[in-house]
Design a protein around this motif. Structure first.
Motif, PDB file in Angstrom:
ATOM      1  N   GLY A 107       0.927  -1.080   0.248  1.00 56.16           N
ATOM      2  CA  GLY A 107       0.402  -0.418  -0.074  1.00 56.16           C
ATOM      3  C   GLY A 107       0.674   0.938   0.035  1.00 56.16           C
ATOM      4  N   PHE A 108       1.697   1.067   0.349  1.00 55.98           N
ATOM      5  CA  PHE A 108       2.739   2.267   0.564  1.00 55.98           C
ATOM      6  C   PHE A 108       3.315   2.734  -0.879  1.00 55.98           C
ATOM      7  CE2 PHE A 108       3.554   0.656   5.013  1.00 55.98           C
ATOM      8  CZ  PHE A 108       3.523   2.040   5.567  1.00 55.98           C
ATOM      9  N   ASP A 109       3.774   2.008  -1.605  1.00 62.09           N
ATOM     10  CA  ASP A 109       3.658   2.173  -3.393  1.00 62.09           C
ATOM     11  C   ASP A 109       2.805   2.555  -4.477  1.00 62.09           C
ATOM     12  OD1 ASP A 109       7.065   2.082  -2.750  1.00 62.09           O
ATOM     13  OD2 ASP A 109       7.142   0.090  -2.938  1.00 62.09           O
ATOM     14  N   ALA A 110       1.518   1.723  -3.341  1.00 62.19           N
ATOM     15  CA  ALA A 110      -0.031   2.250  -4.046  1.00 62.19           C
ATOM     16  C   ALA A 110      -0.503   3.544  -4.079  1.00 62.19           C
ATOM     17  CB  ALA A 110      -0.608   1.080  -3.629  1.00 62.19           C
ATOM     18  N   ILE A 111      -0.197   4.071  -3.206  1.00 57.76           N
ATOM     19  CA  ILE A 111      -0.345   5.440  -2.627  1.00 57.76           C
ATOM     20  C   ILE A 111      -0.126   6.461  -3.248  1.00 57.76           C
ATOM     21  CG2 ILE A 111       0.980   5.985  -0.976  1.00 57.76           C
ATOM     22  CD1 ILE A 111      -2.185   7.649   0.120  1.00 57.76           C
ATOM     23  N   LYS A 112       0.986   6.163  -3.539  1.00 56.50           N
ATOM     24  CA  LYS A 112       2.207   7.137  -4.847  1.00 56.50           C
ATOM     25  C   LYS A 112       1.932   6.745  -6.714  1.00 56.50           C
ATOM     26  CE  LYS A 112       7.222   8.144  -5.473  1.00 56.50           C
ATOM     27  NZ  LYS A 112       6.749   8.539  -7.205  1.00 56.50           N
ATOM     28  N   MET A 113       1.689   5.479  -6.511  1.00 57.97           N
ATOM     29  CA  MET A 113       1.562   4.921  -7.563  1.00 57.97           C
ATOM     30  C   MET A 113      -0.189   5.999  -8.335  1.00 57.97           C
ATOM     31  SD  MET A 113       1.376   1.414  -9.426  1.00 57.97           S
ATOM     32  CE  MET A 113       3.116   1.329  -8.758  1.00 57.97           C
ATOM     33  N   VAL A 114      -0.858   6.229  -7.778  1.00 57.21           N
ATOM     34  CA  VAL A 114      -2.264   6.435  -7.702  1.00 57.21           C
ATOM     35  C   VAL A 114      -1.938   8.283  -8.190  1.00 57.21           C
ATOM     36  CG1 VAL A 114      -4.492   7.073  -6.895  1.00 57.21           C
ATOM     37  CG2 VAL A 114      -3.807   4.636  -6.568  1.00 57.21           C
ATOM     38  N   ARG A 115      -1.460   8.801  -7.397  1.00 60.38           N
ATOM     39  CA  ARG A 115      -0.755  10.039  -7.326  1.00 60.38           C
ATOM     40  C   ARG A 115      -0.234  10.065  -8.620  1.00 60.38           C
ATOM     41  NH1 ARG A 115       3.672  12.697  -4.122  1.00 60.38           N
ATOM     42  NH2 ARG A 115       5.289  11.752  -5.230  1.00 60.38           N
ATOM     43  N   VAL A 140      -7.537   6.197   3.243  1.00 61.31           N
ATOM     44  CA  VAL A 140      -6.518   7.573   3.413  1.00 61.31           C
ATOM     45  C   VAL A 140      -6.193   8.319   1.400  1.00 61.31           C
ATOM     46  CG1 VAL A 140      -4.995   6.865   4.723  1.00 61.31           C
ATOM     47  CG2 VAL A 140      -4.928   5.670   2.907  1.00 61.31           C
ATOM     48  N   LEU A 141      -7.210   6.805   0.402  1.00 60.74           N
ATOM     49  CA  LEU A 141      -6.923   7.759  -0.927  1.00 60.74           C
ATOM     50  C   LEU A 141      -7.750   8.771  -1.281  1.00 60.74           C
ATOM     51  CD1 LEU A 141      -6.685   4.862  -2.948  1.00 60.74           C
ATOM     52  CD2 LEU A 141      -4.293   6.160  -2.814  1.00 60.74           C
ATOM     53  N   GLU A 142      -7.287  10.075  -1.664  1.00 60.85           N
ATOM     54  CA  GLU A 142      -8.578  11.298  -1.282  1.00 60.85           C
ATOM     55  C   GLU A 142      -9.370  11.308  -2.897  1.00 60.85           C
ATOM     56  OE1 GLU A 142      -5.673  14.136  -1.125  1.00 60.85           O
ATOM     57  OE2 GLU A 142      -6.206  14.390   0.530  1.00 60.85           O
ATOM     58  N   ASP A 143      -8.654  10.357  -3.797  1.00 59.27           N
ATOM     59  CA  ASP A 143      -9.521  10.802  -5.493  1.00 59.27           C
ATOM     60  C   ASP A 143      -8.653   8.949  -6.192  1.00 59.27           C
ATOM     61  OD1 ASP A 143     -10.447  13.367  -5.465  1.00 59.27           O
ATOM     62  OD2 ASP A 143      -7.973  13.478  -6.063  1.00 59.27           O
ATOM     63  N   ALA A 144      -9.140   8.308  -4.968  1.00 57.73           N
ATOM     64  CA  ALA A 144      -9.585   6.722  -5.129  1.00 57.73           C
ATOM     65  C   ALA A 144     -10.158   6.251  -7.049  1.00 57.73           C
ATOM     66  CB  ALA A 144      -9.941   6.155  -4.470  1.00 57.73           C
ATOM     67  N   PRO A 145      -9.662   5.755  -8.087  1.00 57.82           N
ATOM     68  CA  PRO A 145      -9.871   4.444  -9.346  1.00 57.82           C
ATOM     69  C   PRO A 145     -11.023   4.309  -8.969  1.00 57.82           C
ATOM     70  CG  PRO A 145      -7.533   3.521  -8.759  1.00 57.82           C
ATOM     71  CD  PRO A 145      -7.811   4.825  -7.698  1.00 57.82           C
ATOM     72  N   GLN A 146     -11.528   3.897  -9.844  1.00 58.68           N
ATOM     73  CA  GLN A 146     -12.139   2.142  -9.741  1.00 58.68           C
ATOM     74  C   GLN A 146     -12.249   1.315  -9.160  1.00 58.68           C
ATOM     75  OE1 GLN A 146     -15.382   2.799  -9.911  1.00 58.68           O
ATOM     76  NE2 GLN A 146     -15.536   4.441 -11.168  1.00 58.68           N
ATOM     77  N   VAL A 147     -11.778   0.627  -7.973  1.00 58.50           N
ATOM     78  CA  VAL A 147     -11.735  -0.655  -7.487  1.00 58.50           C
ATOM     79  C   VAL A 147     -12.062  -2.149  -7.689  1.00 58.50           C
ATOM     80  CG1 VAL A 147     -10.475  -1.719  -5.212  1.00 58.50           C
ATOM     81  CG2 VAL A 147     -10.491   0.937  -6.012  1.00 58.50           C
ATOM     82  N   GLY A 170       0.969  14.703   2.338  1.00 54.20           N
ATOM     83  CA  GLY A 170       1.793  14.153   1.249  1.00 54.20           C
ATOM     84  C   GLY A 170       1.696  12.176   1.116  1.00 54.20           C
ATOM     85  N   SER A 171       2.772  12.160   0.403  1.00 55.59           N
ATOM     86  CA  SER A 171       2.234  10.615  -0.533  1.00 55.59           C
ATOM     87  C   SER A 171       3.076   9.983   0.154  1.00 55.59           C
ATOM     88  CB  SER A 171       3.339  11.034  -1.865  1.00 55.59           C
ATOM     89  OG  SER A 171       4.681  11.434  -1.605  1.00 55.59           O
ATOM     90  N   SER A 172       2.910   9.945   1.481  1.00 51.87           N
ATOM     91  CA  SER A 172       3.655   8.612   1.948  1.00 51.87           C
ATOM     92  C   SER A 172       2.543   8.379   3.019  1.00 51.87           C
ATOM     93  CB  SER A 172       4.659   9.232   3.280  1.00 51.87           C
ATOM     94  OG  SER A 172       4.773  10.514   3.717  1.00 51.87           O
ATOM     95  N   ILE A 173       2.488   7.357   3.166  1.00 52.45           N
ATOM     96  CA  ILE A 173       1.468   6.729   4.580  1.00 52.45           C
ATOM     97  C   ILE A 173       2.100   5.983   6.311  1.00 52.45           C
ATOM     98  CG2 ILE A 173      -0.505   4.691   5.296  1.00 52.45           C
ATOM     99  CD1 ILE A 173      -0.457   4.379   2.033  1.00 52.45           C
ATOM    100  N   SER A 174       1.901   6.922   6.763  1.00 51.32           N
ATOM    101  CA  SER A 174       2.056   6.438   8.217  1.00 51.32           C
ATOM    102  C   SER A 174       0.723   5.051   9.256  1.00 51.32           C
ATOM    103  CB  SER A 174       2.334   7.649   9.329  1.00 51.32           C
ATOM    104  OG  SER A 174       3.751   8.643   8.432  1.00 51.32           O
ATOM    105  N   VAL A 175       1.365   4.183   9.468  1.00 53.56           N
ATOM    106  CA  VAL A 175       0.668   3.350  10.744  1.00 53.56           C
ATOM    107  C   VAL A 175       1.313   3.541  12.114  1.00 53.56           C
ATOM    108  CG1 VAL A 175       0.301   1.050  11.582  1.00 53.56           C
ATOM    109  CG2 VAL A 175       0.649   1.201   8.778  1.00 53.56           C
ATOM    110  N   ILE A 176       0.160   4.708  12.690  1.00 52.52           N
ATOM    111  CA  ILE A 176       0.516   4.658  13.826  1.00 52.52           C
ATOM    112  C   ILE A 176      -0.677   3.884  15.238  1.00 52.52           C
ATOM    113  CG2 ILE A 176      -0.330   6.506  15.721  1.00 52.52           C
ATOM    114  CD1 ILE A 176      -0.928   8.591  13.564  1.00 52.52           C
ATOM    115  N   PRO A 177       0.252   3.143  15.762  1.00 53.49           N
ATOM    116  CA  PRO A 177      -0.379   2.008  16.871  1.00 53.49           C
ATOM    117  C   PRO A 177      -1.097   3.039  18.012  1.00 53.49           C
ATOM    118  CG  PRO A 177       1.993   1.687  16.744  1.00 53.49           C
ATOM    119  CD  PRO A 177       1.857   2.924  15.372  1.00 53.49           C
TER     120      PRO A 177
END
Length: 251
Positions: A41-49, A73-80, A152-159
């Motif tokens: 998913g980390f690479d996917a969000i950058k790829m979508v952007r 967390v995708l603001e402008d998601a494609p069809q999935v 921005g273009s990065s995802i973080s996972v917060i416990p």
């Protein structure tokens, strides 16, 4: 001359053989071009952007970030179109307005049926709108153990154990943690009902505090208090919030 539009697709799956099968199946469709693939998913969000694809084939169970968390967390998601070996996420997937839910291993015929539905949506100009996440999860009352956020273009996972407090910001919630602060388009009510109640208390209409992080309570005026939290946060406590704190902390 062929005027049929060509749609772009990306494939997100942590298993290379699964990505290969989808790419092979899509190779039979001249009107779909695979423009990227990735394993998390980390690479996917950058790829979508960066690539702005029309369509995304998305696995659910992936390391670090699941497909469902990615879609949050995708603001402008494609069809999935979800592709997964687990059937227990089907309801959530369709509530997220997924085109289809392919259960591995899926046949070529089943794949083509899902793809055709996606192409119909694209041809009709239908947006990939999704309902608020709190509506999706209200029927699933399990407590959160982590929150996926985007900056921005990065995802973080917060416990959740790393969260200091949450602050209401109109239609958003600001999450303060040891990793920094992050905005989520969700409600305080959602977090109040989904965070572990033995750790988090709604101390004010504007604040939910991790009571394990409160260093001390200070008087604010005659009938109210301030919660002091590291490094230098001072949060107002309402009368109701103070009563909840006393019940929870036993003083």
């Amino acid at each position: 001359m062929d005027n049929n539009p060509v749609y772009t697709a990306i494939i997100v799956d942590d298993e290379a053989p699964a990505r290969s099968i989808i790419r092979h199946y899509l190779g039979r469709h001249a009107n779909v071009e695979v423009i990227g693939e990735c394993a998390n998913g980390f690479d996917a969000i950058k790829m979508v952007r960066d690539l702005n694809p029309n369509l995304m084939f998305l696995d659910i169970q992936m390391p670090k970030v699941s497909g469902l968390e990615l879609l949050e967390v995708l603001e402008d998601a494609p069809q999935v179109i979800f592709t997964t070996a687990y059937d227990e996420y089907a309801l959530k997937a369709f509530e997220l307005n997924a085109v289809d839910y392919l259960l591995k291993p899926f046949s070529l015929e089943r794949f083509d049926a899902a793809l055709n539905k996606a192409l119909e949506r694209l041809a009709g100009g239908l947006p990939a709108q999704r309902p608020p996440v709190e509506e999706i999860r209200n029927e699933n009352p399990e407590k959160l153990n982590r929150i996926v956020v985007k900056k921005g273009s990065s995802i973080s996972v917060i416990p959740v154990s790393d969260i200091l407090f949450l602050e209401a910001q109109e239609e958003y919630v600001m999450i303060y943690s040891g990793q920094g602060r992050f905005m989520k388009h969700q409600t305080m009510h959602y977090y109040e009902s989904h965070l572990p109640e033995n750790e988090f208390v709604r101390i004010h209409r504007s604040y939910i505090a991790n009571i394990t992080k409160i260093s001390k309570l200070e008087p604010y005026d005659k009938d109210s208090y301030i919660a002091v939290m590291p490094p230098d946060h001072r949060l107002r406590i309402s009368r109701t919030g103070y009563r909840k704190l006393r019940e929870k902390l036993g003083f």
